[in-house]
Design an enzyme around this catalytic site. Sequence first.
Site, PDB file in Angstrom:
ATOM      1  N   GLY A 152      -1.678   1.264  12.697  1.00 10.32           N
ATOM      2  CA  GLY A 152      -2.631   0.160  12.444  1.00 10.32           C
ATOM      3  C   GLY A 152      -2.456  -0.886  13.826  1.00 10.32           C
ATOM      4  O   GLY A 152      -3.338  -1.444  14.328  1.00 10.32           O
ATOM      5  N   GLY A 154       0.762  -1.094  -0.078  1.00  9.74           N
ATOM      6  CA  GLY A 154      -0.048   0.058  -0.016  1.00  9.74           C
ATOM      7  C   GLY A 154       0.834   1.151   0.051  1.00  9.74           C
ATOM      8  O   GLY A 154       0.860   1.965  -1.020  1.00  9.74           O
ATOM      9  N   GLU A 190       6.783   3.205   9.150  1.00 10.86           N
ATOM     10  CA  GLU A 190       7.275   4.298   8.726  1.00 10.86           C
ATOM     11  C   GLU A 190       8.540   4.930   9.361  1.00 10.86           C
ATOM     12  O   GLU A 190       9.063   5.866   8.817  1.00 10.86           O
ATOM     13  CB  GLU A 190       6.181   5.412   8.577  1.00 10.86           C
ATOM     14  CG  GLU A 190       5.144   5.166   7.822  1.00 10.86           C
ATOM     15  CD  GLU A 190       3.917   5.888   7.918  1.00 10.86           C
ATOM     16  OE1 GLU A 190       3.316   6.060   9.011  1.00 10.86           O
ATOM     17  OE2 GLU A 190       3.417   6.424   7.142  1.00 10.86           O
ATOM     18  N   ILE A 193      -1.233  -5.291   4.990  1.00 11.06           N
ATOM     19  CA  ILE A 193      -0.754  -4.833   3.626  1.00 11.06           C
ATOM     20  C   ILE A 193       0.674  -5.302   3.512  1.00 11.06           C
ATOM     21  O   ILE A 193       1.567  -4.823   2.563  1.00 11.06           O
ATOM     22  CB  ILE A 193      -1.007  -3.321   3.160  1.00 11.06           C
ATOM     23  CG1 ILE A 193      -0.321  -2.395   4.556  1.00 11.06           C
ATOM     24  CG2 ILE A 193      -2.366  -3.210   3.317  1.00 11.06           C
ATOM     25  CD1 ILE A 193      -0.270  -1.093   3.995  1.00 11.06           C
ATOM     26  N   GLY A 194       0.986  -6.339   4.014  1.00 11.90           N
ATOM     27  CA  GLY A 194       2.243  -6.876   4.497  1.00 11.90           C
ATOM     28  C   GLY A 194       3.268  -6.383   5.578  1.00 11.90           C
ATOM     29  O   GLY A 194       4.130  -6.705   5.958  1.00 11.90           O
ATOM     30  N   LYS A 203       4.331   0.874  19.656  1.00 14.65           N
ATOM     31  CA  LYS A 203       4.592   2.067  18.933  1.00 14.65           C
ATOM     32  C   LYS A 203       4.692   1.628  17.450  1.00 14.65           C
ATOM     33  O   LYS A 203       5.147   0.372  17.137  1.00 14.65           O
ATOM     34  CB  LYS A 203       5.656   3.109  19.317  1.00 14.65           C
ATOM     35  CG  LYS A 203       5.433   3.913  20.673  1.00 14.65           C
ATOM     36  CD  LYS A 203       6.433   4.911  20.944  1.00 14.65           C
ATOM     37  CE  LYS A 203       7.628   4.567  20.997  1.00 14.65           C
ATOM     38  NZ  LYS A 203       8.378   5.335  22.030  1.00 14.65           N
ATOM     39  N   ASN A 222       5.927  -8.428  17.515  1.00 18.52           N
ATOM     40  CA  ASN A 222       6.641  -9.461  16.600  1.00 18.52           C
ATOM     41  C   ASN A 222       7.888  -9.113  16.165  1.00 18.52           C
ATOM     42  O   ASN A 222       7.992  -8.203  15.158  1.00 18.52           O
ATOM     43  CB  ASN A 222       5.552  -9.835  15.493  1.00 18.52           C
ATOM     44  CG  ASN A 222       6.366 -11.248  14.782  1.00 18.52           C
ATOM     45  OD1 ASN A 222       7.486 -11.382  14.720  1.00 18.52           O
ATOM     46  ND2 ASN A 222       5.227 -12.069  14.185  1.00 18.52           N
ATOM     47  N   VAL A 243       5.762   1.071  13.585  1.00 16.09           N
ATOM     48  CA  VAL A 243       7.260   0.688  12.997  1.00 16.09           C
ATOM     49  C   VAL A 243       7.371   0.878  11.596  1.00 16.09           C
ATOM     50  O   VAL A 243       8.323   1.202  10.915  1.00 16.09           O
ATOM     51  CB  VAL A 243       7.606  -0.481  13.600  1.00 16.09           C
ATOM     52  CG1 VAL A 243       6.923  -1.697  13.129  1.00 16.09           C
ATOM     53  CG2 VAL A 243       8.904  -0.823  12.979  1.00 16.09           C
TER      54      VAL A 243
END
Lengths: 729, 167
Positions: free
Chosen positions: A507, A241, A688, A464-465, A684, A613, A686
């Site tokens: 997200g 995206g 961007e 979106i990945g 928090k 993760n 990650v």
Amino acid sequence: MTQTFKMDEPLPRLLDETRQGLIGTPMNRPDGPLKVSGRADYAADRLPDGTAHGVLVRATITKGKVTRLDESALAGIEGVVAVLSGPNFVRNPAQGMAGESPVQPGPRVDYHGQPIALVVAETFEAARDAAQRLVVEYDDAGGAEVDPDSASEVETDDPDATGDWDEAWGRAAAKVDVTYTTPGQVSAAMEPHAALAHWDSGRLTLHGSQQMLRFNRKELADAVGVDPSEVRILSPYVGGGFGSKLGIGAEAVSAALASRDLGRPVRVVMARQTVFDAVLRRTQTSQHVRLAADADGRLLALGHDDLVSNLPEESFAEPTTNASQFTYGAAALRFQQSVARIHRTPSGSVRAPGEAVGMVVLEAAVDELAGELGMDPVELRLKNIPDTAPLTGQDYSGRRLADCLRQGAERFGWAQRPKAERDGDWLIGCGMAAAARKNMLTKAAARVRLTGAGAVVETDMTDIGTGSYAILAQIAGELLGLPESKVEVRLADTDLPGASGSGGSFGAGSTGSAVFLAARRIREQLAAQLGCEPGELTLQDGIARGANVEKSLADLVQDELVGEAEIASGEAAKSHLSAGWGAHFCEVAVHAWTGEVRVRRMLGLFDIGRVLNRKTATSQAVGGMIWGLGGALTEELHHDPRTGHIANRDLANYHVAAHADAAGRIEADFVDDRDDWANPMQSKGVGELGISGSGGAVLNAIHAAAGVRIRHLPATPDKVIAALEAAGR
Amino acid sequence: MHTQLDVNGRAYALDHDPRTTLLDALRDHIGLYGTKKGCDHGQCGACTVLVNGRRINSCLTLAAMHDGDEITTVEGLGEPGALAPLQQAFVDCDGYQCGYCTPGQIMSATGMLEEAKAGDPSHVSASLSGDVALDDSEIAERMSGNLCRCSAYPFIRQAIHSVEGKE
């Protein structure tokens, strides 16, 4: 009833008390086996019986009106079904979180490449042929302005400023006053924008490639003129995206309109060239940075002004100076934005809008200041970490910037780095930069259902990945004491509770928190059934323990238990500034004769609060760093100076980083932290953060290696050679 | 027109438009949607499949040119529960994010490993003859026709390294 939780105060760190041991682990993505075997179904991966194929037609003038679509040339093409246009067609994708249709210009053309019609045929080949042969007649208004540097319409904001600029600037021992430029860029997600629409009894179902379904449903409904309750969107797999699929665009709207008109399913997939033309680009920027410091390296003045561009009436403006406003402190600060109104493909959010281009420049300018001061660039940054947010006075929430800088330097071997060394024809040097990206919490809802067999997570969140399937399973599994195999995650269907969607790196934190709260409600129900307080309950591997009782969930849960929750931003976002932080270190080799730049190694160390993760977070961070590398070295939109048309509108001419560009050792890691003010999970964003600043580290490394500053991105060989020659090297 | 394709060991008789690419034939005619269309111009590699054992951009070739050819797509390598070692390695190494370029990366790597085994040199090979040592720069060079905008490159190469020479 849905419980809405507002994030006003920190919550106890429940994820540090739970026993399952799933959260934070490098768990494989549960969607992985489908993806590697070609069985994950993306929007265009289906063709129901009777589906017609639509191909978009673009405007070949910059400004004016479509006066006629001449279909006579289509007469001989077998299988052409219809040529569609009209008042519902959209000019460009909706901006992120718009929740309403983007501009519907009717016959008006506002940029070269604007989608103006859809040709529908029985086969893709016939539709493509007909779309190319369709003759479009225009009333060309002429004279459209397409160059931001000479635009007559420029809107300039009042500056955000504090302190006495002249006084601070006047007493500085070292100054930097530089202008950098960054070119237009695109998301270039690997999956072209695609939609398959069909109507059944007045209800629209769209298989689309979208990032934010809760908003997209409203946008699409508004565009086609129905109630949102009549629209269902499914996007279980999205092929990237990066902002380009935040809002409903021409492929979705035209597919929906055509399907309604024709009474059959219609699939529209943008050609790659159309993706360049008709999807929002990242604006080019011109950035004027002024830094002044005393002899000890303390910043006295920090100014960052920018010029960006967009179409008239498009509200989005790249927030270039985002991170400049809260990363460092200075006695005087000044930020001012100008927006040139021009007729190019409109601009919008591309991964890390603001930081992706603003922080590259800020961090390059800070490096220049370190040079002026003769100070180590890590030290200079450490010296200027403010106590409170300089413009707003807010407290910072978790902020491990100093640790990232120090520990990153240690791990990279910054003190022992090669300095202007030569390896044959290659000049070697290292650079560094800080990373910062504002962390946000947005409204999100989710439902968790628990039976004796396991849990199901349901939300219209997308993956979106980013790893949503993985982390939402981990959050639910951790809270409910279930292994990964007992948690199923169902996403990206607007019939499910409305999530944050994927955007702004919020997200995982937002929708993850909704899942966390929903699962916590189930914990409360389990505690009640077991006869203990929720705080006494432990859940692990399907066994509930509390009040000296131990029961398997299979025994305890007779009827399905359902928890649904919604989270929204609250007082915490006002009292505290939450951001992701980090430090980039980079070693490059610059070819003395060709000017080619090779990145030999990069290390990013980041503070993202709690890591949900480790595997998917690392992938996100490294991916962002490589985006930064590409932005520094190769990515650049070229516009025809007469029409504004994107001249390099494919992947052979717009150069995203390839394997060979990212062939060095590129690593990311995290300092473990808990950001209590961010959300109930203390995590928090990650997605961007990795791109924020990484290109600056590359530019600074080029300077360290070759002694030249490249201030007009990207640092392509022609510019490097010219700079080397100008420097007499 | 009519073309016979052998895809993943199964014969398909297609009646298709002469302009239909091999990619569109696989996807929309046969229904094997694992092979992806990223650019339709041979610029991204998402559509890579094996034709008679060699990797090829299936968007750059017409279905009609492959009458009787043996095609292998990502679906033919393995399936959930019975993944090929390279597919499992992509899962374990997180050699993807969005997953859209992944079938192409996997098929390209499958073909690439055979090319290296056969001694085919690349732009970065020290010698044009002799055995190929697949170090990271060799793999990066040989895989550069497969773009990954998520930029999972280091992890893709890790996955390829992990299976190299292990079959």
